[in-house]
Design an enzyme around this catalytic site. Structure first.
Site, mmCIF file in Angstrom:
data_model
loop_
_atom_site.group_PDB
_atom_site.id
_atom_site.type_symbol
_atom_site.label_atom_id
_atom_site.label_comp_id
_atom_site.label_asym_id
_atom_site.label_seq_id
_atom_site.Cartn_x
_atom_site.Cartn_y
_atom_site.Cartn_z
ATOM 1 N N ASP A 156 0.862 -1.176 0.000
ATOM 2 C CA ASP A 156 0.000 0.000 0.000
ATOM 3 C C ASP A 156 0.906 1.236 0.000
ATOM 4 O OD1 ASP A 156 -1.675 2.145 0.571
ATOM 5 O OD2 ASP A 156 -2.737 1.126 2.192
ATOM 6 N N GLU A 170 30.271 6.872 5.907
ATOM 7 C CA GLU A 170 30.413 5.435 6.080
ATOM 8 C C GLU A 170 30.406 4.744 4.716
ATOM 9 O OE1 GLU A 170 26.510 3.315 7.161
ATOM 10 O OE2 GLU A 170 26.420 5.165 8.338
ATOM 11 N N CYS A 180 26.221 7.062 11.024
ATOM 12 C CA CYS A 180 25.641 8.345 10.628
ATOM 13 C C CYS A 180 26.082 9.516 11.506
ATOM 14 C CB CYS A 180 24.114 8.252 10.645
ATOM 15 S SG CYS A 180 23.449 6.934 9.605
ATOM 16 N N TYR A 216 20.373 -0.832 0.916
ATOM 17 C CA TYR A 216 19.914 -1.984 1.688
ATOM 18 C C TYR A 216 19.580 -3.179 0.798
ATOM 19 C CZ TYR A 216 19.604 1.341 5.498
ATOM 20 O OH TYR A 216 19.906 2.283 6.446
ATOM 21 N N THR A 248 14.099 3.076 2.528
ATOM 22 C CA THR A 248 14.895 4.084 3.239
ATOM 23 C C THR A 248 16.276 4.252 2.615
ATOM 24 O OG1 THR A 248 15.740 2.501 4.877
ATOM 25 C CG2 THR A 248 13.671 3.611 5.383
ATOM 26 N N SER A 278 16.886 -0.906 15.842
ATOM 27 C CA SER A 278 17.622 0.335 15.628
ATOM 28 C C SER A 278 16.762 1.549 15.958
ATOM 29 C CB SER A 278 18.120 0.408 14.179
ATOM 30 O OG SER A 278 19.003 1.494 14.008
ATOM 31 N N HIS A 284 18.496 13.474 13.142
ATOM 32 C CA HIS A 284 18.982 12.591 12.081
ATOM 33 C C HIS A 284 17.763 11.851 11.537
ATOM 34 C CE1 HIS A 284 20.895 9.364 9.960
ATOM 35 N NE2 HIS A 284 20.517 8.463 10.855
ATOM 36 N N LYS A 305 8.823 10.057 15.749
ATOM 37 C CA LYS A 305 8.641 9.154 16.889
ATOM 38 C C LYS A 305 9.455 9.634 18.086
ATOM 39 C CE LYS A 305 7.649 4.929 14.267
ATOM 40 N NZ LYS A 305 8.114 3.557 13.921
ATOM 41 N N ASN A 323 17.516 8.768 2.504
ATOM 42 C CA ASN A 323 18.535 8.622 3.531
ATOM 43 C C ASN A 323 19.913 8.986 2.987
ATOM 44 O OD1 ASN A 323 19.946 7.876 5.816
ATOM 45 N ND2 ASN A 323 19.212 5.771 5.849
ATOM 46 N N SER A 345 24.446 4.531 14.251
ATOM 47 C CA SER A 345 24.254 3.178 14.736
ATOM 48 C C SER A 345 25.563 2.562 15.187
ATOM 49 C CB SER A 345 23.632 2.316 13.627
ATOM 50 O OG SER A 345 22.311 2.734 13.346
#
Length: 388
Positions: A29, A79, A111, A143, A152, A201, A233, A242, A273, A306
């Site tokens: 969706d 990175e 990051c 990814y 992402t 994460s 970030h 969040k 990202n 991370s």
């Protein structure tokens, strides 16, 4: 003496993938990507661009000849390094014609590398007021095709010139940080794609934000109402939201912070990202788009890498900041991009320098950027300045 960000520039490729197209191709969706993740578009990086060329192109937009002569340090946070030994900063220093008297080096901590560079630059300028430091934050997020993290992905570069008496953001020289050895995300030497436990994460990210924000407020006797905006970030924009929701309530000031966060995520939602550069693209988005920020307003910045390193620090808006100029630059860059179909994106994603070595020459006829990656010859990367 005031120290901070005097100039800021951004660059990404001229190709993008629409998240609705990706969702339809993956049988999802579209709202899962548009609302659940908070992403609209994703930059797709062609083989003629890497972190070196993107960083050089971003810096080229902001640096004058006088700046290049005054810079005595080039710090590259990434990175997505191009060599296991030689720093990406050395290549950029050469491409831009920055003084050979400058220190040039690379920082890696997922990051967080860009923020480490900002803090190191600020400390250097505090003891060397005539210095200027170029901090570069560039990455390509990968990814894998068809993976949960595919939505992402993205890439780009932010270039920041730090100096005394900065025109954009005055750093407070106040920060709090936290680090732990955590396996939420890593990228082995033998592959381009990251390995990530997405839910874990995200939880660690939020936990580190709360730790560092609480420590900062206790250390410097500040509270939420002292900030006109909090920025994050943003590997995907919902992640920052969040974290923000853990410290706000239903009050008027919280509503203001939510409004400013909406301004700060606009460019990230259109680029995707860019790892080390994501926080600073968010800063650029806030400064260019906010209609309420005033000179002297305090901005809180949360940086996360991370593995894991978190830092919360702050700065105030300088009187030289010009939102209209920042917005015009970004609008021109993002509006001129070419949309790819999903098969075109998948083909471009699969191209690039072979991991096993060998000579390669790329066709850069369609890449109008000033700096491009021509290929690799005799195990050496070959870059070109198309203006030269």
């Amino acid at each position: 003496m005031q120290v901070g960000i005097d100039k800021i520039g951004f660059f990404t490729s001229n190709y993008f993938l629409d998240m609705v197209d990706l969702a339809n191709a993956r049988g999802e969706d579209p709202d899962k990507y548009l609302i659940g993740i908070g992403q609209k578009k994703q930059a797709v990086i062609p083989p003629t661009q890497d972190v070196v060329t993107m960083a050089a192109n971003a810096a080229d937009k902001i640096l004058t000849d006088d700046d290049k002569a005054s810079i005595d340090m080039v710090i590259f946070g990434t990175e997505t390094g191009v060599d296991n030994s030689k720093s990406a900063a050395i290549y950029v220093q050469s491409l831009l014609g920055i003084s050979s008297s400058a220190r040039s080096f690379e920082i890696k901590q997922a990051c967080y590398g860009g923020t480490a560079g900002v803090q190191m630059a600020a400390a250097h300028i505090a003891t060397h007021p005539e210095s200027k430091v170029l901090v570069l934050a560039a990455d390509i997020a990968r990814y894998g095709i068809g993976t949960p993290g595919e939505v992402t992905q993205g890439g780009g570069a932010v270039a920041m010139l730090l100096s005394a008496n900065p025109q954009i953001l005055i750093l407070d020289d106040q920060s709090a940080f936290h680090s732990e050895n955590i396996m939420d995300f890593w990228r082995p030497f033998y592959q381009r794609e990251a390995i990530v436990d997405g839910h874990y994460s995200t939880n660690i990210y939020i936990d580190f934000f709360n730790k560092t924000f609480k420590d900062y407020c206790e250390k410097y006797q500040r509270q939420l109402s002292d900030f006109s905006a909090l920025i994050y970030h943003l590997p995907f924009t919902k992640m920052g939201l969040k974290a923000l929701r853990t410290v706000i309530d239903d009050g008027q000031h919280s509503a203001k912070l939510l409004k400013e966060f909406d301004y700060s995520k606009q460019y990230n939602a259109l680029v995707g990202n860019l790892y080390t550069g994501s926080l600073y693209l968010s800063l650029l988005s806030l400064l260019a788009n906010s209609v309420d920020l005033q000179v002297g307003d305090r901005i809180g910045l949360f940086s996360y890498g991370s593995g894991a390193q978190g830092e919360f620090y702050s700065g105030t808006v300088s009187d030289g900041m010009k939102p209209s100029l920042l917005a015009a630059h970004m609008d021109d860059l993002l509006d001129d991009r070419i949309q790819l179909s999903v098969p075109e994106y998948e083909e471009m994603y699969a191209n690039g320098l072979p991991m096993m070595g060998g000579d390669v020459t790329f066709n850069f006829a369609d890449d109008s950027s000033r700096f491009v990656l021509v290929g690799r010859k005799a195990d050496q990367l070959v870059y070109k300045d198309q203006k030269g």
